[in-house]
Design a protein around this motif. Structure first.
Motif: not given
Ligand SMILES: [Zn+2]
Length: 422
Positions: A290-293, A259-262, A267-268
């Motif tokens: 991709v992160v969610s997977d 979640e943090r990475r998402k 933001q980016q």
């Protein structure tokens, strides 16, 4: 008990055709397979959308039979797609559509939860070949496979006499040859197999099935599995005081990290939006998907590990039965269990248990946490706090999850509880 395994064989060369012809047909069929898979997913999502709206309006889910004319979605999808994807052997196409529909079904919960993106099949997706479309024979020391890949219509377009292709396959090691020999002898049964293209070579992933003798563990030797919050898994036995538990939290920690990475990615994307412009929405939202997977994949791996451990402990104690709670009723309220996906874990335990010849019995979860596993007394106050169980009748005091797991491991526990309540 039936077992299913897969062995990979490389296609060395076609027997009566050139590689040019076979390669062309395989590429065409692969292209159709991919499109059929993706279209099936699309039809499934259209149905899902309709279903959700229908539920809101009429407070019940629509039946595919009433609205699509087919009792299963894949039947409807096949009928919709068969004219468009006319090149494929119809039985193989039907299997392809079924594969996509099954994938959609198994992904649905994760997708709605935001843990997984909607399945999308890539160019290198495998080609399905059902058992009736695959023959194996031996010619001297060579193994020949007959692959029925194309429809009658496409066969005519190709100006061929037959709709099948004979290919020589490589079977260099003894195990590979052994499996083919057993398939030819009818000792093993062919299942739905696949053709795939990898590093410029074509392979057949042969799915074979065989019967294996059941492990003769005593079915009255029972292991109880309690799924909970403090410990995701707690195991106890009816014939001993042994106990095993799995420390939890890793999936939740991983989810938090993702979640943090998402958030960072979002933001980016906001600040670097220009950089990605011109690639369309698809590429812009892709990194987040991709992160969610990752959460779903991580959970899958973890559940494989947990279930392996559970079944290994049952084998170690020679248990012929694993008892678990039927949690389908409480799933709606208990968000923790829902998120953690106990259902997936139970499925994996069931699969591995069956492989080991252990039966799985589901029991009603009512009162398993309020009942004293020592004297049988049932009282809500028996459980004073989350972690400790203390019997108001006999004073037995123990870890609450262990007490519940002991109850779950009790033979005929549902009957016993019903008797006590009377
Ligand atoms: Zn007691």
């Amino acid at each position: 008990m039936k077992h299913t395994k897969v062995m990979r064989y490389q296609i060395i060369k076609p027997i009566n055709d050139t590689w040019e012809t076979l390669g062309h047909v395989l590429r065409e069929i692969q292209r159709e397979t991919r499109a059929a898979l993706n279209k099936t997913i699309q039809l499934a999502w259209e149905w899902q959308g309709f279903s959700a709206e229908y539920k809101q309006r009429y407070e019940e889910y629509p039946k595919t039979k009433d609205h699509l004319g087919y009792s299963a979605l894949h039947g409807y999808a096949y009928n919709r797609l068969k004219d468009e994807f006319y090149r494929m052997n119809t039985a193989n196409l039907s299997q392809t559509v079924k594969r996509a529909a099954d994938k959609w079904k198994s992904d649905l919960k994760d997708v709605l939860r935001g843990d997984k993106s909607i399945a999308s099949f890539k160019k290198d997706c495998p080609i399905d070949i059902v058992s009736q479309a695959l023959r194996i024979r031996k010619d001297g020391s060579d193994y020949i496979m007959t692959l029925s890949l194309v429809s009658i219509k496409y066969r005519k377009e190709l100006e061929r006499k037959q709709s099948f292709f004979d290919v020589l396959i490589s079977a260099n090691d003894k195990t590979q040859r052994d499996i083919l020999d057993r398939l030819i002898a009818g000792e093993y049964k062919l299942g739905a197999s696949q053709l795939l293209y990898h590093k410029k070579k074509w392979f057949v992933n042969v799915n074979y099935q065989f019967e294996k003798e059941e492990t003769a563990f005593d079915q009255d030797n029972i292991m109880g599995v309690d799924l909970g919050i403090v410990y995701p898994v707690y195991m106890a036995f009816n014939n001993s005081l042994n106990r095993y538990k799995i420390e939890g939290g890793e999936i939740e920690r991983f989810r938090a990290q993702v979640e943090r990475r998402k958030k960072q990615l979002l933001q980016q994307a906001k600040y670097c939006g220009d950089g990605r412009r011109g690639h369309g929405t698809k590429t812009r939202i892709q990194p987040i998907e991709v992160v969610s997977d990752k959460v779903a994949n991580f959970r899958d791996t973890v559940n494989h590990r947990y279930s392996r451990y559970v079944v290994d402990m049952a084998i170690k104690h020679r248990c012929g039965t694993i008892q678990m709670e039927d949690l389908s009723g409480i799933a709606a309220e208990d968000t923790f269990l829902k998120r953690w996906s106990y259902y997936d874990l139970q499925q994996k335990i069931e699969y591995k248990a069956k492989e080991a010849g252990i039966q799985v019995v589901y029991i009603k979860p009512d009162y398993t946490s309020q009942r004293c596993s020592k004297c049988g007394h049932i009282e809500r106050d028996n459980r004073t706090e989350q972690a400790t169980f203390e019997c108001k009748s006999c004073g037995f005091k123990t870890n609450a999850d262990f007490n519940a797991a002991r109850n779950i491991a009790t033979k005929d526990i549902e009957k016993i509880i019903a008797e006590t309540l009377k």
